[in-house]
Design a protein around this motif. Sequence first.
Motif, PDB file in Angstrom:
ATOM      1  N   PHE A 166       0.821  -1.213   0.000  1.00 55.63           N
ATOM      2  CA  PHE A 166       0.000   0.000   0.000  1.00 55.63           C
ATOM      3  C   PHE A 166       0.854   1.262   0.000  1.00 55.63           C
ATOM      4  O   PHE A 166       0.417   2.311  -0.481  1.00 55.63           O
ATOM      5  N   LEU A 167       2.095   1.180   0.501  1.00 58.60           N
ATOM      6  CA  LEU A 167       2.967   2.352   0.461  1.00 58.60           C
ATOM      7  C   LEU A 167       3.376   2.679  -0.977  1.00 58.60           C
ATOM      8  O   LEU A 167       3.479   3.858  -1.350  1.00 58.60           O
ATOM      9  N   GLU A 168       3.600   1.666  -1.783  1.00 56.83           N
ATOM     10  CA  GLU A 168       3.932   1.918  -3.196  1.00 56.83           C
ATOM     11  C   GLU A 168       2.766   2.596  -3.911  1.00 56.83           C
ATOM     12  O   GLU A 168       2.970   3.511  -4.725  1.00 56.83           O
ATOM     13  N   ARG A 169       1.552   2.174  -3.589  1.00 55.96           N
ATOM     14  CA  ARG A 169       0.385   2.844  -4.178  1.00 55.96           C
ATOM     15  C   ARG A 169       0.275   4.284  -3.690  1.00 55.96           C
ATOM     16  O   ARG A 169      -0.041   5.193  -4.465  1.00 55.96           O
ATOM     17  N   ALA A 170       0.552   4.505  -2.405  1.00 50.68           N
ATOM     18  CA  ALA A 170       0.473   5.851  -1.840  1.00 50.68           C
ATOM     19  C   ALA A 170       1.497   6.779  -2.485  1.00 50.68           C
ATOM     20  O   ALA A 170       1.203   7.950  -2.769  1.00 50.68           O
ATOM     21  N   ALA A 225       2.713   6.449  -5.517  1.00 49.61           N
ATOM     22  CA  ALA A 225       2.253   6.700  -6.893  1.00 49.61           C
ATOM     23  C   ALA A 225       1.156   7.753  -6.936  1.00 49.61           C
ATOM     24  O   ALA A 225       1.097   8.576  -7.859  1.00 49.61           O
ATOM     25  N   GLU A 226       0.306   7.762  -5.926  1.00 54.19           N
ATOM     26  CA  GLU A 226      -0.807   8.718  -5.874  1.00 54.19           C
ATOM     27  C   GLU A 226      -0.368  10.102  -5.412  1.00 54.19           C
ATOM     28  O   GLU A 226      -0.957  11.110  -5.816  1.00 54.19           O
ATOM     29  N   SER A 227       0.681  10.166  -4.574  1.00 54.73           N
ATOM     30  CA  SER A 227       1.150  11.461  -4.037  1.00 54.73           C
ATOM     31  C   SER A 227       2.668  11.526  -4.136  1.00 54.73           C
ATOM     32  O   SER A 227       3.374  11.485  -3.117  1.00 54.73           O
ATOM     33  N   PRO A 228       3.208  11.640  -5.341  1.00 60.29           N
ATOM     34  CA  PRO A 228       4.665  11.567  -5.528  1.00 60.29           C
ATOM     35  C   PRO A 228       5.435  12.704  -4.868  1.00 60.29           C
ATOM     36  O   PRO A 228       6.642  12.576  -4.648  1.00 60.29           O
ATOM     37  N   PRO A 274       6.548  13.709   1.153  1.00 61.93           N
ATOM     38  CA  PRO A 274       7.722  12.998   1.675  1.00 61.93           C
ATOM     39  C   PRO A 274       7.374  11.834   2.599  1.00 61.93           C
ATOM     40  O   PRO A 274       8.179  10.907   2.748  1.00 61.93           O
ATOM     41  N   LEU A 275       6.195  11.854   3.219  1.00 66.05           N
ATOM     42  CA  LEU A 275       5.881  10.810   4.192  1.00 66.05           C
ATOM     43  C   LEU A 275       5.811   9.416   3.570  1.00 66.05           C
ATOM     44  O   LEU A 275       6.555   8.515   3.997  1.00 66.05           O
ATOM     45  N   PRO A 276       4.951   9.168   2.579  1.00 70.46           N
ATOM     46  CA  PRO A 276       4.898   7.803   2.042  1.00 70.46           C
ATOM     47  C   PRO A 276       6.200   7.379   1.381  1.00 70.46           C
ATOM     48  O   PRO A 276       6.592   6.214   1.455  1.00 70.46           O
ATOM     49  N   ARG A 277       6.899   8.327   0.764  1.00 72.60           N
ATOM     50  CA  ARG A 277       8.176   7.993   0.131  1.00 72.60           C
ATOM     51  C   ARG A 277       9.206   7.558   1.170  1.00 72.60           C
ATOM     52  O   ARG A 277       9.946   6.582   0.964  1.00 72.60           O
TER      53      ARG A 277
END
Length: 329
Positions: free
Chosen positions: A74-78, A80-83, A86-89
């Motif tokens: 789900f982090l990879e999807r996050a 992709a949705e919000s490139p 900085p948090l999900p990355r």
Amino acid sequence: MTSTTNGMTGGGPTSASGPTFDPYDNTPELIPLRDAAQAGNWPAVRAYFAGLDSVDRLASASSLLADTAGVENFLERAVAESPGDPLPRTLLAERYVCIGWDIRSGARAQHVSQNQFTQFHDWLRRAEQSLIEICAEHPSYAPAWTARLMTARGLQLGQAEARRRYDRLSAHHPHHYRAQTQLLQQLCPKWSGSWEAAHGFARECATAAPDGSNSGALVALAHIERWLDLKIGEDAAYMRGATVRDDLRNAAQVSVLHPAHRPDWNSIGAHNAFAFAFSLGNHWQDAAPHFAFLGDRASEFPWQYVPDKKSSFLKSRKAALEARGGGTR
């Protein structure tokens, strides 16, 4: 048995079946994060992180999330949705670091296969590329710099580069406990450092931090690493020595035993470090206040360094509290 407090105040409860090494049992405030992560619920995970009020809490939560199997999906999807977020990355990069370290294992280099090293470095390079971009865009973003201390060590980028990264972080967030523990590992001889550098950094952290900070536990962690590196017989003698005992005492008094200490999410790990170190040297009265604070709240690190962590914790706690004259709680 006494059980009067909960969460981060002192005097943790004890039970006949204890201790627990589960960080979620020990810090119930983290349970919503675990539940959201296991459900693959990115909006709930993001909301949880948005509610954290310090970089230390952010570091603790990031570490636990990274150690949760499957969250990369789900982090990879996050990402992709919000490139641009900085948090999900950063969370994804730290998850990649964790996957890589799991493949490498905690063994010394001579016991790690070439295939393990290849996969390990591949995962760390994926993380490093993303973290470089995040730190360039957000120079004060502590979670990314902390993760880069782990990639620097794993990719063997050297002492100077690791210290440069730590200095960049500490310029914005001095006395950041998790970053300090990461750099301490780098400074040990097993990662091409030296005992002079490791002990020096630990004492520097303890001295520079405000009274009551967790940073004094770095002194205990450095002595534990030294103990690990010694031959059987020499290791026990080292921890029993008056010099080590006094060093531990002084560090404990300015940190977790200082009246200014306000227990937080790192306090359990810090008290466990002192409890473990004093126990290795049979300094039972010195270990007692740390076990009294902990109750059943053990931490995987550093008790993982003994063959039977649960039994060792229980025996050490019993000896410490009896030495204090308070029985076994």
